[in-house]
Design a protein around this motif. Structure first.
Motif, short mmCIF file in Angstrom:
data_model
loop_
_atom_site.label_atom_id
_atom_site.label_comp_id
_atom_site.label_asym_id
_atom_site.label_seq_id
_atom_site.Cartn_x
_atom_site.Cartn_y
_atom_site.Cartn_z
N ALA A 153 15.70 -32.16 -5.07
CA ALA A 153 16.08 -31.31 -6.21
C ALA A 153 15.67 -31.93 -7.54
N PHE A 154 15.91 -33.22 -7.69
CA PHE A 154 15.54 -33.88 -8.94
C PHE A 154 14.03 -33.92 -9.12
N ALA A 155 13.32 -34.13 -8.02
CA ALA A 155 11.86 -34.27 -8.11
C ALA A 155 11.14 -32.93 -8.16
N GLU A 156 11.55 -31.99 -7.32
CA GLU A 156 10.81 -30.74 -7.17
C GLU A 156 11.33 -29.61 -8.05
N LEU A 157 12.63 -29.57 -8.27
CA LEU A 157 13.20 -28.51 -9.11
C LEU A 157 13.28 -28.92 -10.57
N GLY A 158 13.10 -30.20 -10.83
CA GLY A 158 13.25 -30.68 -12.20
C GLY A 158 14.69 -30.62 -12.66
N ALA A 159 15.61 -30.70 -11.71
CA ALA A 159 17.04 -30.61 -12.05
C ALA A 159 17.47 -31.79 -12.90
N ALA A 160 18.31 -31.50 -13.88
CA ALA A 160 18.91 -32.56 -14.70
C ALA A 160 20.33 -32.85 -14.23
N LYS A 161 20.93 -31.85 -13.57
CA LYS A 161 22.31 -32.03 -13.10
C LYS A 161 22.53 -31.17 -11.85
N ILE A 162 23.23 -31.75 -10.88
CA ILE A 162 23.64 -31.03 -9.67
C ILE A 162 25.16 -30.95 -9.67
N ILE A 163 25.69 -29.77 -9.42
CA ILE A 163 27.14 -29.61 -9.35
C ILE A 163 27.53 -29.15 -7.95
N GLY A 164 28.76 -29.46 -7.58
CA GLY A 164 29.25 -29.07 -6.26
C GLY A 164 30.72 -28.70 -6.32
N GLN A 165 31.14 -27.80 -5.42
CA GLN A 165 32.54 -27.41 -5.30
C GLN A 165 32.97 -27.62 -3.86
N VAL A 166 34.15 -28.22 -3.69
CA VAL A 166 34.61 -28.58 -2.35
C VAL A 166 36.08 -28.18 -2.19
N LEU A 167 36.38 -27.51 -1.07
CA LEU A 167 37.77 -27.17 -0.78
C LEU A 167 38.56 -28.44 -0.49
#
Length: 336
Positions: free
Chosen positions: A275-289
């Motif tokens: 994601a960081f390399a191919e999508l150019g993402a600066a931030k990844i977020i997640g939600q967990v029960l």
């Protein structure tokens, strides 16, 4: 004699060497200077060569370095990685330390008699003159060449490859790839398994027709990316990234119910690196029960920062500038 001080030689030490040789009665020398095509001082070296008191040819971006080394009696070169190439060909060398990270190589080669080392600032000194006089004695060259050629047998790459193979031959090969339509049924079966559904926000079983239509549509959606985690070529997990804004993506994932323990963190590292390399993402977020203990621990293990809960759901975020996922894992695992 061969002169090669890296491809660039931004400080034009090559010209300093040539001028120093000019001062010390080096008229019988036959010199070949090799420079890279991006070297900023090519013209000044060529201009000097036209009026030099010794034969001097200037080659730019030469593609036959091994041949040039083999044809030379000795060389003046930087104490970088090219030192080992010269050793492989038995070429005695006056090593010039241009950068601090070259000191160790220069000292070690001089210690075993395979080179003489000087700091680059010593070019125009009596010490340099003494070194040139040493290399112009055939018996000195013969003795040094014997010591040099013992150091490298040109089989180093083969040894490294064998060592890597020995280290990895008992490990499973893992990779991440884009999902295709052929993955639709497998993802459907995983998603409907009770062990996976219990941790979903929607725990209802999916209907195949609806899932197939949704899956086909999402394959062409640039804001929703589906990935498949494989081990030894066999699909073992699913990861998705949903765009929240230009550089922020939310992820979700699950492993095959039959997947072996320990694969979660491996899949997570690969997916985040992707994601960081191919999508150019600066931030990844997640939600967990809150009852998904394994996922909570995995987010923490992967370096996510835990935020305050929203509606009793754990919130996580991972910023590229606060982690080393891309640097560590993009080169460690195969990412397609």
């Amino acid at each position: 004699m061969l002169i090669n001080l890296s491809g660039v030689d931004k400080d034009n030490y090559t010209l300093s060497i040539l001028k120093s040789l000019e001062k010390h009665n080096s008229g019988s020398l036959k010199i070949t200077v090799v420079m890279g095509k991006t070297a900023p001082h090519i013209n000044s070296i060529r201009q000097f060569a036209k009026t030099a008191p010794f034969e001097c040819q200037v080659l730019v971006n030469a593609n036959n370095m091994a041949e040039l080394m083999a044809q030379s009696d000795w060389a003046i070169g930087a104490a970088g990685s090219t030192s080992w190439e010269r050793c492989c060909l038995g070429l005695p060398t006056l090593l010039l330390v241009i950068a601090n990270n070259q000191r160790t190589i220069a000292e070690q080669l001089q210690q075993v008699g395979a080179a003489i080392s000087l700091h680059v600032q010593e070019i125009d000194t009596p010490k340099f003159t003494e070194c040139v006089a040493f290399f112009r004695q055939p018996e000195n060259l013969a003795q040094m060449s014997e010591k040099v050629v013992r150091l490298c047998d040109a089989l180093g790459a083969k040894r490294v490859a064998q060592h890597i193979e020995d280290l990895t031959k008992n490990e499973d090969f893992a990779n991440i790839r884009r999902a295709t339509l052929d993955d639709c049924r497998q993802v459907f079966e995983w998603r409907n398994h009770a062990d996976i559904r219990q941790f979903m926000f929607n725990t209802d079983e999916l209907i195949w027709e609806n899932h197939a239509a949704w899956f086909a549509k999402q394959l062409g959606n640039p804001d929703f990316i589906m990935l498949i985690y494989q081990v030894n070529g066999v699909a073992q997990g699913y990861v998705s990234f949903t765009r929240q804004s230009e550089n922020i993506w939310e992820w979700g994932f699950y492993l095959a119910p039959t997947c072996s323990r320990g694969q979660g963190s491996r899949m997570g590292r690969l997916a985040l690196a992707w994601a960081f390399a191919e999508l150019g993402a600066a931030k990844i977020i997640g939600q967990v029960l809150p009852h998904n203990i394994a996922s909570l621990k995995l987010h923490e293990k992967l370096g996510f920062f835990r935020l305050p809960e929203k509606n009793d759901v754990a919130q996580f975020e991972l910023s590229l500038d606060k982690c080393y996922i891309k640097k560590q894992f993009h080169s460690r695992f195969k990412i397609e």
